[in-house]
Write a protein that holds these residues in place. Sequence first.
Motif, mmCIF file in Angstrom:
data_model
loop_
_atom_site.group_PDB
_atom_site.id
_atom_site.type_symbol
_atom_site.label_atom_id
_atom_site.label_comp_id
_atom_site.label_asym_id
_atom_site.label_seq_id
_atom_site.Cartn_x
_atom_site.Cartn_y
_atom_site.Cartn_z
ATOM 1 N N ARG A 273 46.149 34.437 31.914
ATOM 2 C CA ARG A 273 46.262 35.092 30.612
ATOM 3 C C ARG A 273 46.977 34.178 29.631
ATOM 4 N NH1 ARG A 273 43.571 37.786 33.537
ATOM 5 N NH2 ARG A 273 44.074 39.772 34.489
ATOM 6 N N ILE B 172 49.747 34.771 26.752
ATOM 7 C CA ILE B 172 50.673 35.623 25.998
ATOM 8 C C ILE B 172 51.787 34.711 25.484
ATOM 9 C CG2 ILE B 172 52.112 37.674 25.956
ATOM 10 C CD1 ILE B 172 50.706 38.677 28.438
ATOM 11 N N ALA C 56 49.699 42.956 24.517
ATOM 12 C CA ALA C 56 49.277 42.054 25.595
ATOM 13 C C ALA C 56 50.101 42.301 26.860
ATOM 14 C CB ALA C 56 49.398 40.606 25.139
ATOM 15 N N ALA D 50 44.534 44.768 32.231
ATOM 16 C CA ALA D 50 43.865 43.499 31.915
ATOM 17 C C ALA D 50 42.986 43.019 33.039
ATOM 18 C CB ALA D 50 44.916 42.428 31.595
#
Length: 331
Positions: free
Chosen positions: A141, A143, A321, A330
Motif C-alpha cells: 500500500r 500511505i 487510508a 483494503a
Amino acid sequence: MKPLRVIHLLDDVAPGGVMQALAIYDHPGLTDLQTSRVVQVMPDRPWAPRLEADVILTHFPPRWRALPFLAVLRARNPQARLIHVEHSYTGAWEAHCVPHRRRFRTMLRQAYRLFDDVVAVSHGQREWLEQAVGISRHRLRVISPWSDVPDLATIAPSDGACRRPLVVGAYGRFAEQKGFDRLIEAFRELDPQRYTLRLGGFGPQEAALRAAAADLPHVCFVGAVSDRAAFLAQCDVIAVPSRWEAFGLVATEARQAARALLVANVDGLPEQLGEAGVRVDFSSPYGLRDSLAALDEGSLTELGRKARASVVGLTEARLEAWRHLLSGDAR
C-alpha cells in the motif's frame, strides 16, 4: 464492535519523523476504530514478545540481524496481522548506501515475506519496492505520513516583492541524507544582496556545515526548529536538497504553510510538488541559482497558493487510508 488493539514496534522512540507520523493514531478520525500504543524493542536480539494485539506494525528498518526477531514475532503472534511501514529504504538510499545490492534485496525479500502487508510512504518508494523486491500489489500500500503542525494554515503566502533579500529556508537533521552541504555550496554562487539561507536543525554534520559556511555571510544557522510555523513564516521558499528521501514531511509542512518548494529529484520528493515548485539538481553548482532566477515576485505568491491548495483534504485522505487498511477493507 470493540476497537482494534494496535501496537507499534519501534527500536528508537526519540523525537523525529517516525514518532511524529504516529500522531495520526490519536486523531479522532481513528480513535473510534482502534486503540494504539508504542512498544520499544531491540530487533537485533532474537527474542520477540507475545503481544495482546489485533494488529502489530513495525516501524524499524529490516536488516539481517533483525530477521530472527521478525520470525519469532510472527510465530509468537499468530492471531495478529503484521504490517510493516517502510520509512527508510528507497532507490536513492540503495544507490548511495548499499555496496552489495543483490544481498540487500535478498534480505528485504525474506523480511517482507513475514508480513501480511507492507506500507510504502510514497509512490516513488512503492515503484522501487515492486521492482527491487517483487512485492505483490495486493500486499503493498501507499500511505504517506501525516503532519499536524499548529498554525501552518494561517501563514500568509510569501510576497517576494516585500522582502529582499529573498529568504530560502531549509530545516531537518544535519546528516548526509539531507544534503545541506550541497545547499551551502550552492549559495557560493548566489549574490548575498539577493538571497539569504536560513538553515535550521542540528546533528552530526553541524560542525562541518558551519565550517563550510564560515565565509558566507548570507548563510544563517538558527538552531533547532521548535516552532516550525514561525520558521516557515520567515521564509519565502523552502529547499529540500536530500540525497534520498522516502517522503519528506518538510515538503508537506511547507505546502501547508503556502511556501514554494525547491526539491531534489529523488524518491518521494517530486510527487509532492504538483504546481507548488520545481525540481532542482542540487548536485550542480548552478542548479539552485538557475531555479531561483526563474522565480519572479508574482510567482512566489502564486506558487504558495497552489502549495496550500494541494493539501486540502490531505488529513481526511490519510485517515481514510489507514481506516481501510486496519479494518481489512483494503484486501
